[in-house]
Design a protein around this motif. Structure first.
Motif, PDB file in Angstrom:
ATOM      1  N   MET A 139      40.481  17.438  40.879  1.00 31.50           N
ATOM      2  CA  MET A 139      39.653  17.984  40.022  1.00 31.50           C
ATOM      3  C   MET A 139      38.068  17.489  40.230  1.00 31.50           C
ATOM      4  N   SER A 140      37.140  18.445  40.278  1.00 29.39           N
ATOM      5  CA  SER A 140      35.846  17.494  40.520  1.00 29.39           C
ATOM      6  C   SER A 140      35.455  17.103  39.008  1.00 29.39           C
ATOM      7  N   PHE A 141      34.286  16.287  39.262  1.00 37.06           N
ATOM      8  CA  PHE A 141      33.670  15.806  37.772  1.00 37.06           C
ATOM      9  C   PHE A 141      33.154  16.843  37.076  1.00 37.06           C
ATOM     10  N   ALA A 142      32.580  17.918  37.656  1.00 38.66           N
ATOM     11  CA  ALA A 142      31.952  18.931  36.815  1.00 38.66           C
ATOM     12  C   ALA A 142      33.114  19.919  36.028  1.00 38.66           C
ATOM     13  N   ALA A 143      34.234  20.126  36.712  1.00 42.78           N
ATOM     14  CA  ALA A 143      35.422  20.786  36.192  1.00 42.78           C
ATOM     15  C   ALA A 143      35.960  19.852  34.999  1.00 42.78           C
ATOM     16  N   ILE A 195      34.448  17.406  33.012  1.00 44.38           N
ATOM     17  CA  ILE A 195      33.449  17.620  32.139  1.00 44.38           C
ATOM     18  C   ILE A 195      33.549  18.881  31.341  1.00 44.38           C
ATOM     19  N   LEU A 196      33.821  20.064  31.864  1.00 46.16           N
ATOM     20  CA  LEU A 196      33.765  21.549  31.472  1.00 46.16           C
ATOM     21  C   LEU A 196      35.004  21.463  30.775  1.00 46.16           C
ATOM     22  N   SER A 197      36.220  20.845  31.206  1.00 47.45           N
ATOM     23  CA  SER A 197      37.540  20.816  30.455  1.00 47.45           C
ATOM     24  C   SER A 197      37.571  20.008  29.135  1.00 47.45           C
ATOM     25  N   ALA A 198      36.642  18.763  29.190  1.00 46.49           N
ATOM     26  CA  ALA A 198      36.481  17.959  28.219  1.00 46.49           C
ATOM     27  C   ALA A 198      35.784  18.825  27.012  1.00 46.49           C
ATOM     28  N   ILE A 199      34.689  19.550  27.317  1.00 42.26           N
ATOM     29  CA  ILE A 199      34.031  20.212  26.507  1.00 42.26           C
ATOM     30  C   ILE A 199      34.892  21.524  25.734  1.00 42.26           C
ATOM     31  N   GLY A 200      35.619  22.144  26.730  1.00 41.19           N
ATOM     32  CA  GLY A 200      36.588  23.136  26.165  1.00 41.19           C
ATOM     33  C   GLY A 200      37.728  22.565  24.948  1.00 41.19           C
ATOM     34  N   MET A 241      37.376   9.640  28.820  1.00 40.18           N
ATOM     35  CA  MET A 241      37.220  10.557  30.053  1.00 40.18           C
ATOM     36  C   MET A 241      37.500   9.721  31.269  1.00 40.18           C
ATOM     37  N   VAL A 242      36.959   8.259  31.355  1.00 39.58           N
ATOM     38  CA  VAL A 242      37.126   7.405  32.476  1.00 39.58           C
ATOM     39  C   VAL A 242      38.684   7.039  32.857  1.00 39.58           C
ATOM     40  N   ILE A 243      39.263   6.752  31.436  1.00 34.52           N
ATOM     41  CA  ILE A 243      40.464   6.279  31.700  1.00 34.52           C
ATOM     42  C   ILE A 243      41.484   7.484  32.044  1.00 34.52           C
ATOM     43  N   PHE A 244      41.110   8.782  31.455  1.00 31.24           N
ATOM     44  CA  PHE A 244      41.860   9.947  31.960  1.00 31.24           C
ATOM     45  C   PHE A 244      41.594  10.308  33.292  1.00 31.24           C
ATOM     46  N   LYS A 245      40.506  10.155  33.723  1.00 28.80           N
ATOM     47  CA  LYS A 245      40.164  10.438  35.329  1.00 28.80           C
ATOM     48  C   LYS A 245      40.893   9.570  36.219  1.00 28.80           C
ATOM     49  N   ALA A 246      40.778   8.217  35.720  1.00 22.28           N
ATOM     50  CA  ALA A 246      41.685   7.091  36.609  1.00 22.28           C
ATOM     51  C   ALA A 246      43.138   7.378  36.946  1.00 22.28           C
ATOM     52  N   TRP A 247      43.816   7.964  35.713  1.00 24.56           N
ATOM     53  CA  TRP A 247      45.113   8.504  35.683  1.00 24.56           C
ATOM     54  C   TRP A 247      45.184   9.784  36.820  1.00 24.56           C
ATOM     55  N   HIS A 248      44.477  10.463  36.850  1.00 23.80           N
ATOM     56  CA  HIS A 248      44.711  11.678  37.746  1.00 23.80           C
ATOM     57  C   HIS A 248      44.067  11.535  38.978  1.00 23.80           C
TER      58      HIS A 248
END
Length: 66
Positions: free
Chosen positions: A1-5, A7-12, A59-66
């Motif tokens: 998942m790209s960083f933009a995707a 961020i958009l998921s988090a906003i959603g 967000m950083v922790i979640f991104k590190a998991w995936h």
């Protein structure tokens, strides 16, 4: 998942939860909004800063998991 995707998921997700507040608890949300409007700017900025840091950290922790 790209960083933009990401961020958009988090906003959603934020929009879904905020929408649930409006849909299921409109009176409580109005009371909460009134209470927020009574805070002075310094306290509101501090609360906002803590929320930004907490959200970014999650967000950083979640991104590190995936």
């Amino acid at each position: 998942m790209s960083f933009a995707a990401f961020i958009l998921s988090a906003i959603g997700i934020v929009l879904v939860f905020e929408g649930l507040c409006y849909a299921f608890f409109p009176d409580k949300f109005k009371d909460y909004a009134y209470q927020i409007s009574q805070l002075d700017d310094k306290n509101l900025r501090q609360i906002g800063g803590v929320m930004v840091l907490a959200g970014f950290t999650l967000m950083v922790i979640f991104k590190a998991w995936h």
